[in-house]
Write a protein that holds these residues in place. Structure first.
Motif, mmCIF file in Angstrom:
data_model
loop_
_atom_site.group_PDB
_atom_site.id
_atom_site.type_symbol
_atom_site.label_atom_id
_atom_site.label_comp_id
_atom_site.label_asym_id
_atom_site.label_seq_id
_atom_site.Cartn_x
_atom_site.Cartn_y
_atom_site.Cartn_z
ATOM 1 N N ARG A 2 48.973 -7.397 -75.843
ATOM 2 C CA ARG A 2 47.605 -7.921 -76.208
ATOM 3 C C ARG A 2 46.410 -7.063 -75.680
ATOM 4 O O ARG A 2 46.410 -6.849 -74.662
ATOM 5 C CB ARG A 2 47.429 -9.405 -75.963
ATOM 6 C CG ARG A 2 46.442 -10.088 -76.618
ATOM 7 C CD ARG A 2 46.160 -11.506 -76.628
ATOM 8 N NE ARG A 2 46.339 -11.761 -74.906
ATOM 9 C CZ ARG A 2 46.243 -12.873 -74.589
ATOM 10 N NH1 ARG A 2 46.270 -14.180 -75.162
ATOM 11 N NH2 ARG A 2 46.150 -13.253 -73.348
ATOM 12 N N GLY A 3 45.843 -6.503 -76.489
ATOM 13 C CA GLY A 3 44.697 -5.747 -76.249
ATOM 14 C C GLY A 3 44.730 -4.215 -75.810
ATOM 15 O O GLY A 3 43.945 -3.550 -75.405
ATOM 16 N N LEU A 4 45.944 -3.835 -76.317
ATOM 17 C CA LEU A 4 46.164 -2.501 -75.885
ATOM 18 C C LEU A 4 46.047 -1.320 -76.982
ATOM 19 O O LEU A 4 45.804 -0.221 -76.822
ATOM 20 C CB LEU A 4 47.853 -2.419 -75.591
ATOM 21 C CG LEU A 4 48.671 -3.134 -74.566
ATOM 22 C CD1 LEU A 4 49.747 -2.490 -74.093
ATOM 23 C CD2 LEU A 4 47.703 -2.964 -73.134
ATOM 24 N N GLY A 5 45.562 -1.885 -78.197
ATOM 25 C CA GLY A 5 45.122 -1.051 -79.205
ATOM 26 C C GLY A 5 46.111 0.168 -79.370
ATOM 27 O O GLY A 5 47.399 0.067 -79.641
ATOM 28 N N PRO A 6 45.347 1.232 -79.366
ATOM 29 C CA PRO A 6 46.403 2.773 -79.505
ATOM 30 C C PRO A 6 47.476 2.901 -78.453
ATOM 31 O O PRO A 6 47.921 4.054 -78.650
ATOM 32 C CB PRO A 6 45.297 3.543 -79.631
ATOM 33 C CG PRO A 6 44.307 3.140 -78.925
ATOM 34 C CD PRO A 6 44.222 1.790 -79.119
ATOM 35 N N LEU A 7 47.292 1.945 -77.429
ATOM 36 C CA LEU A 7 48.294 2.324 -76.312
ATOM 37 C C LEU A 7 49.645 1.291 -76.639
ATOM 38 O O LEU A 7 50.289 1.136 -75.571
ATOM 39 C CB LEU A 7 47.577 2.209 -74.939
ATOM 40 C CG LEU A 7 46.493 2.819 -74.622
ATOM 41 C CD1 LEU A 7 46.050 2.530 -73.190
ATOM 42 C CD2 LEU A 7 46.931 4.256 -74.620
ATOM 43 N N THR A 8 49.584 0.541 -77.589
ATOM 44 C CA THR A 8 50.842 -0.452 -77.772
ATOM 45 C C THR A 8 51.841 0.277 -77.691
ATOM 46 O O THR A 8 52.731 -0.201 -77.179
ATOM 47 C CB THR A 8 50.392 -1.026 -79.083
ATOM 48 O OG1 THR A 8 49.006 -1.723 -79.290
ATOM 49 C CG2 THR A 8 51.426 -2.230 -79.349
ATOM 50 N N GLU A 9 51.891 1.305 -78.458
ATOM 51 C CA GLU A 9 53.517 1.932 -78.517
ATOM 52 C C GLU A 9 54.095 2.189 -77.032
ATOM 53 O O GLU A 9 55.057 1.992 -76.681
ATOM 54 C CB GLU A 9 53.184 3.182 -79.457
ATOM 55 C CG GLU A 9 54.685 3.916 -79.764
ATOM 56 C CD GLU A 9 54.265 5.266 -80.364
ATOM 57 O OE1 GLU A 9 54.869 6.176 -80.071
ATOM 58 O OE2 GLU A 9 53.856 4.680 -81.635
ATOM 59 N N GLU A 10 53.111 2.866 -76.267
ATOM 60 C CA GLU A 10 53.581 3.262 -74.940
ATOM 61 C C GLU A 10 53.750 1.708 -74.137
ATOM 62 O O GLU A 10 54.772 1.656 -73.330
ATOM 63 C CB GLU A 10 52.362 4.026 -74.270
ATOM 64 C CG GLU A 10 52.315 5.569 -74.851
ATOM 65 C CD GLU A 10 50.989 6.142 -74.375
ATOM 66 O OE1 GLU A 10 51.188 6.971 -73.113
ATOM 67 O OE2 GLU A 10 50.072 5.936 -74.896
ATOM 68 N N GLY A 11 52.699 0.963 -74.186
ATOM 69 C CA GLY A 11 53.010 -0.377 -73.426
ATOM 70 C C GLY A 11 54.412 -0.970 -73.916
ATOM 71 O O GLY A 11 54.991 -1.764 -72.744
ATOM 72 N N SER A 12 54.783 -1.052 -75.243
ATOM 73 C CA SER A 12 55.896 -1.628 -75.454
ATOM 74 C C SER A 12 57.134 -1.013 -75.096
ATOM 75 O O SER A 12 58.152 -1.736 -74.738
ATOM 76 C CB SER A 12 56.005 -1.682 -77.195
ATOM 77 O OG SER A 12 57.039 -1.953 -77.564
ATOM 78 N N GLY A 13 56.904 0.278 -74.931
ATOM 79 C CA GLY A 13 58.047 1.194 -74.386
ATOM 80 C C GLY A 13 58.517 0.774 -72.758
ATOM 81 O O GLY A 13 59.436 0.472 -72.495
ATOM 82 N N LEU A 14 57.292 0.523 -72.304
ATOM 83 C CA LEU A 14 57.517 0.100 -70.736
ATOM 84 C C LEU A 14 58.096 -1.316 -70.600
ATOM 85 O O LEU A 14 58.873 -1.581 -69.761
ATOM 86 C CB LEU A 14 56.076 0.082 -70.065
ATOM 87 C CG LEU A 14 55.416 1.592 -69.997
ATOM 88 C CD1 LEU A 14 54.067 1.302 -69.234
ATOM 89 C CD2 LEU A 14 56.422 2.413 -68.931
ATOM 90 N N LEU A 15 57.583 -2.083 -71.792
ATOM 91 C CA LEU A 15 58.085 -3.863 -71.598
ATOM 92 C C LEU A 15 59.343 -3.598 -71.927
ATOM 93 O O LEU A 15 60.283 -4.330 -71.165
ATOM 94 C CB LEU A 15 57.118 -4.496 -72.415
ATOM 95 C CG LEU A 15 55.727 -4.970 -72.257
ATOM 96 C CD1 LEU A 15 54.979 -5.380 -73.106
ATOM 97 C CD2 LEU A 15 55.852 -5.745 -70.943
#
Length: 439
Positions: free
Chosen positions: A365-378
């Motif tokens: 939530r709130g990652l915007g354009p960083l969502t893809e990278e954050g998703s990979g880490l999760l």
């Protein structure tokens, strides 16, 4: 994020009605069902392999550890593949990788070979990792951001439908057709019986491979809505001003996923062995697999209920309530005996139901354009399931029932995340789906 070639022109913005996404969400629900089904076949496969290869609890849970180690190694390459070829093509590739690993189970069973079994499961898990990295954030951002957690819980409920049916399928085709699965836990198998039991996995995995290939063909021909411009990876210059580590919900969400997976996988993998014990339910492994289906059924019910609740109650509060309930039932499981211990362990499925999709949606939530990278880490944090081997070691050293205190401790971290760690800091613009993604 770079889309695939042949992507259609923009057809709308973030205000498109959710009904426009219904066909895509329906297809994705079948995807969640499929990987849930395949993942839980492992829960019936493990006690089966334990008797075939004469494994200790530590060695048995090591098989599942290899499965989750794949999440660690495949998550970042998966995110890069999505960036390069788009969501839909990545999903198709993931399904075909899973099909290849399922086919490899045939020679693994015919030999039989513990090493080839581990290799096949690693390949299947790598394909599932690619699907997880693509599908979880996709479902979260395809509609209004305020209902992202409810939407992900809804499709994860179909994942739980797969996990509910898998023990029945595998119980009949693997445990029900094997000597080890239909005998008392203390029966010693002959070498010929072990070989016959090993080969009982061939048919179910061939069926799975065929279904995966069919699903890959269907998805390849289906126009999925694409994620909009705000989801594309920003340039290196623009990226310099953004940091994933400024987002508290992601920083604490990564260990939350990691720790939660230790709890979920530990319960699922040791369930059949636990309820088969004379002082718990005194049933065969085949009969225990039917009770395991009830545990996963509780997860399905909980996710449908969670999707409804989160449209009225904040996801953080729902997560806090479910984590408290999970802690209570795991304490009962640890100290009770007989049917009470068995039914309390079954109930933890209901308590665990909303945890993964809710932690995941709160984490991005709130990652915007960083969502893809954050998703990979999760998704990489799903590798926490590999530490189920720690619970196997505790079971060997202190007893299977006492090992569930580790599960109870995991529930407390999830409670901490719900109450404090999930708070959003430095939010970025939300993602918006804008186009149809073609093959």
């Amino acid at each position: 994020m770079a889309g695939p070639s042949g992507q259609s022109s923009v057809v709308g913005g973030g205000d498109r009605p959710s009904s426009e996404y219904a066909p895509a969400l329906t297809l994705l629900a079948s995807l969640f069902f499929t990987w849930g089904f395949i993942s839980v076949i492992n829960n019936t496969l493990l006690p089966h392999l334990r008797s075939v290869f004469d494994l200790s609890y530590t060695q048995t849970t090591l098989i599942e550890s290899v499965w989750f180690i794949a999440y660690f190694f495949a998550s970042i390459p998966s995110a890069k593949l999505i960036e390069r070829v788009g969501y839909k093509r990545s999903i198709v590739v993931g399904l075909l990788i899973m099909a290849g690993g399922s086919v490899l189970m045939a020679p693994a069973a015919m030999l039989p070979s513990y090493g080839v079994v581990l290799t096949a499961l690693f390949i299947i898990a790598s394909g599932i990792t690619l699907l997880q990295v693509a599908a979880n954030p996709y479902v979260t951002v395809i509609g209004p951001p305020e209902t992202g957690s409810a939407r992900l819980n809804l499709v994860q409920a179909f994942n739980s439908l797969g996990t509910t049916l898998a023990p029945l399928f595998a119980g009949y085709l693997i445990l029900g057709r094997s000597k080890g699965g239909t005998s008392a836990p203390d029966v010693v198998l002959t070498q010929a019986e072990k070989l016959a039991d090993a080969q009982s996995v061939v048919l179910p995995y061939m069926i799975v491979a065929v279904v995966l290939v069919i699903l890959a063909v269907v998805i390849a021909r289906f126009p999925l809505p694409a994620i909009g411009q705000s989801s594309q990876r920003v340039s290196r210059e623009d990226r310099a001003g953004l940091s994933l580590w400024k987002h508290r919900n992601l920083v604490f969400g990564i260990p939350a996923i990691f720790i939660y997976l230790i709890a979920e996988i530990g319960v699922a993998n040791l369930f059949i062995s636990f309820v088969s014990q004379p002082d718990i339910a005194a049933v065969t492994h085949e009969e225990a697999s039917r009770y395991l289906a009830m545990l996963w059924g509780g997860m399905m019910i909980g996710r449908f209920a969670g999707s409804f609740l989160m449209r009225r109650i904040s996801p953080e509060n729902v997560l806090a309530g479910f984590s408290i309930a999970a802690f209570v039932v795991m304490i009962i499981t640890t100290f009770a005996h007989g049917p009470l211990a068995m039914w309390s362990l079954i109930l933890v499925g209901l308590c665990h139901s909303i945890m993964f999709p809710t932690i995941f949606s709160l984490g991005i939530r709130g990652l915007g354009p960083l969502t893809e990278e954050g998703s990979g880490l999760l998704i990489m944090a799903i590798a926490g399931g590999a530490l189920v081997v720690v619970q196997g070691w505790l079971a060997d050293r202190y007893g299977l029932q006492w090992s569930f205190l580790l599960t109870a401790a995991c529930e407390l971290y999830v409670l901490f995340y719900a109450l404090w760690g999930a708070r959003v800091t430095h939010p970025l613009p939300e993602l918006k789906p804008i186009a149809a993604e073609h093959g």
